[in-house]
Design a protein around this motif. Structure first.
Motif, PDB file in Angstrom:
ATOM      1  N   ARG A 255       0.873  -0.952  -0.136  1.00  0.00           N
ATOM      2  CA  ARG A 255      -0.052  -0.472   0.051  1.00  0.00           C
ATOM      3  C   ARG A 255       0.868   0.727  -0.039  1.00  0.00           C
ATOM      4  NH1 ARG A 255      -3.246  -4.017   2.314  1.00  0.00           N
ATOM      5  NH2 ARG A 255      -5.633  -3.711   2.094  1.00  0.00           N
TER       6      ARG A 255
ATOM      7  N   ALA B 100      -6.774  -2.561  -3.430  1.00  0.00           N
ATOM      8  CA  ALA B 100      -5.941  -1.659  -2.023  1.00  0.00           C
ATOM      9  C   ALA B 100      -5.881  -0.002  -2.905  1.00  0.00           C
ATOM     10  CB  ALA B 100      -5.474  -2.661  -1.945  1.00  0.00           C
TER      11      ALA B 100
ATOM     12  N   TYR C 134     -14.711   0.122  -0.535  1.00  0.00           N
ATOM     13  CA  TYR C 134     -13.209   0.271  -0.128  1.00  0.00           C
ATOM     14  C   TYR C 134     -11.300   0.162  -0.912  1.00  0.00           C
ATOM     15  CZ  TYR C 134     -10.629   0.498   3.899  1.00  0.00           C
ATOM     16  OH  TYR C 134      -9.209   0.575   4.866  1.00  0.00           O
ATOM     17  N   PRO C 135     -11.015   1.334  -0.747  1.00  0.00           N
ATOM     18  CA  PRO C 135     -10.687   2.388  -0.026  1.00  0.00           C
ATOM     19  C   PRO C 135     -11.555   3.374  -0.805  1.00  0.00           C
ATOM     20  CG  PRO C 135      -8.973   2.075  -1.082  1.00  0.00           C
ATOM     21  CD  PRO C 135      -9.697   1.286  -1.415  1.00  0.00           C
ATOM     22  N   LYS C 136     -12.470   4.519   0.167  1.00  0.00           N
ATOM     23  CA  LYS C 136     -13.094   5.600  -0.481  1.00  0.00           C
ATOM     24  C   LYS C 136     -12.313   6.130  -1.593  1.00  0.00           C
ATOM     25  CE  LYS C 136     -16.550   5.387   3.497  1.00  0.00           C
ATOM     26  NZ  LYS C 136     -17.283   6.476   3.882  1.00  0.00           N
ATOM     27  N   GLN C 137     -11.053   6.173  -1.045  1.00  0.00           N
ATOM     28  CA  GLN C 137     -10.335   6.737  -2.673  1.00  0.00           C
ATOM     29  C   GLN C 137     -11.131   6.702  -3.635  1.00  0.00           C
ATOM     30  OE1 GLN C 137      -8.991   5.484   0.683  1.00  0.00           O
ATOM     31  NE2 GLN C 137      -6.633   7.021   1.656  1.00  0.00           N
ATOM     32  N   ASN C 138     -10.752   4.831  -3.866  1.00  0.00           N
ATOM     33  CA  ASN C 138     -10.501   4.380  -4.604  1.00  0.00           C
ATOM     34  C   ASN C 138     -12.217   4.037  -5.016  1.00  0.00           C
ATOM     35  OD1 ASN C 138      -8.344   3.473  -5.947  1.00  0.00           O
ATOM     36  ND2 ASN C 138      -8.303   1.858  -5.129  1.00  0.00           N
TER      37      ASN C 138
END
Length: 231
Positions: free
Chosen positions: A57, A86, A116-120
């Motif tokens: 990550r 991820a 998940y993750p919210k960035q994606n």
């Protein structure tokens, strides 16, 4: 069709059970295969030959460069790229596959209502529309740490081989490798700087017998036929 299948179909979620003829045969090699798979996107990608690309990550630009360098060969070999959505290496793998017009599959550790993750979120939506999202968890299942370890076994089982870019010695990436080795999958990795903790995982794998990749010719014929690797 089971009643719950028609219920999920209304939400663009396909359901495949262990008893269905289109359940991936490779998953049946697991000692604990998922009883049910929930799918969004192009379910036909489950029948494709896949290469898992995984890593830290905390992946650096080195991971991006490695994936970008080999992706044209993976495309020529008609491989589908499998990873876990991820941040870090997984995100690089999915994005660079898309940039090169390569199909990609993301295996999730939560249900579809909890991306998940919210960035994606944007990447999640792109995969659901034009590629494939896979999870063994019903849509209303929130993410939990143990579910990501379980997800790793599915990534390993679906893929012909595992390609690791950067990883710390103790990491989720290394757990995916453990699953892959149990299944007799081919494990590939690249050398890194001895001054980087993200090289400790790959270097340990090489010491244990993983294939060190310096060029496309280092992949087996099963992953990259020589006619492609030598181009």
């Amino acid at each position: 069709m089971f009643p719950f299948e028609s219920y999920y179909a209304a939400s663009d979620v396909a359901v495949v059970t262990y008893l269905d003829p289109d359940y991936p045969p490779l998953l049946k090699e697991l000692h604990d295969p998922p009883a049910v798979l929930y799918l969004r996107g192009n379910k036909q990608l489950l029948t494709n030959s896949m290469l898992a690309i995984i890593g830290s990550r905390k992946a650096t630009s080195y991971t991006h460069d490695i994936i970008d360098y080999f992706m044209p060969q993976f495309k020529a070999a008609d491989l589908t790229i499998c990873s876990g959505l991820a941040i870090g290496a997984d995100t690089h793998a999915h994005k660079i596959a898309i940039e090169h017009g390569v199909n990609t599959v993301a295996v999730l550790g939560s249900g579809f209502h909890y991306p998940y993750p919210k960035q994606n979120i944007a990447l999640f939506s792109e995969l659901a529309k034009n590629h494939l999202l896979v999870t063994e968890y019903p849509p209303n299942t929130p993410p939990q740490p143990h579910q990501f370890i379980a997800r790793n076994r599915v990534i390993s089982a679906l893929s012909k081989g595992i390609f690791i870019t950067e990883a710390e010695l103790k990491s989720g990436t290394m757990s995916t490798v453990d699953f892959a080795l149990d299944l007799g999958k081919e494990v590939y990795t690249v050398p890194g700087s001895i001054f980087s903790t993200l090289s400790s995982g790959p270097h340990s794998l090489v010491q244990q017998g993983a294939t060190l990749v310096h060029s496309s010719e280092d992949f087996s014929e099963q992953i990259l036929p020589r006619s492609i690797a030598l181009k």
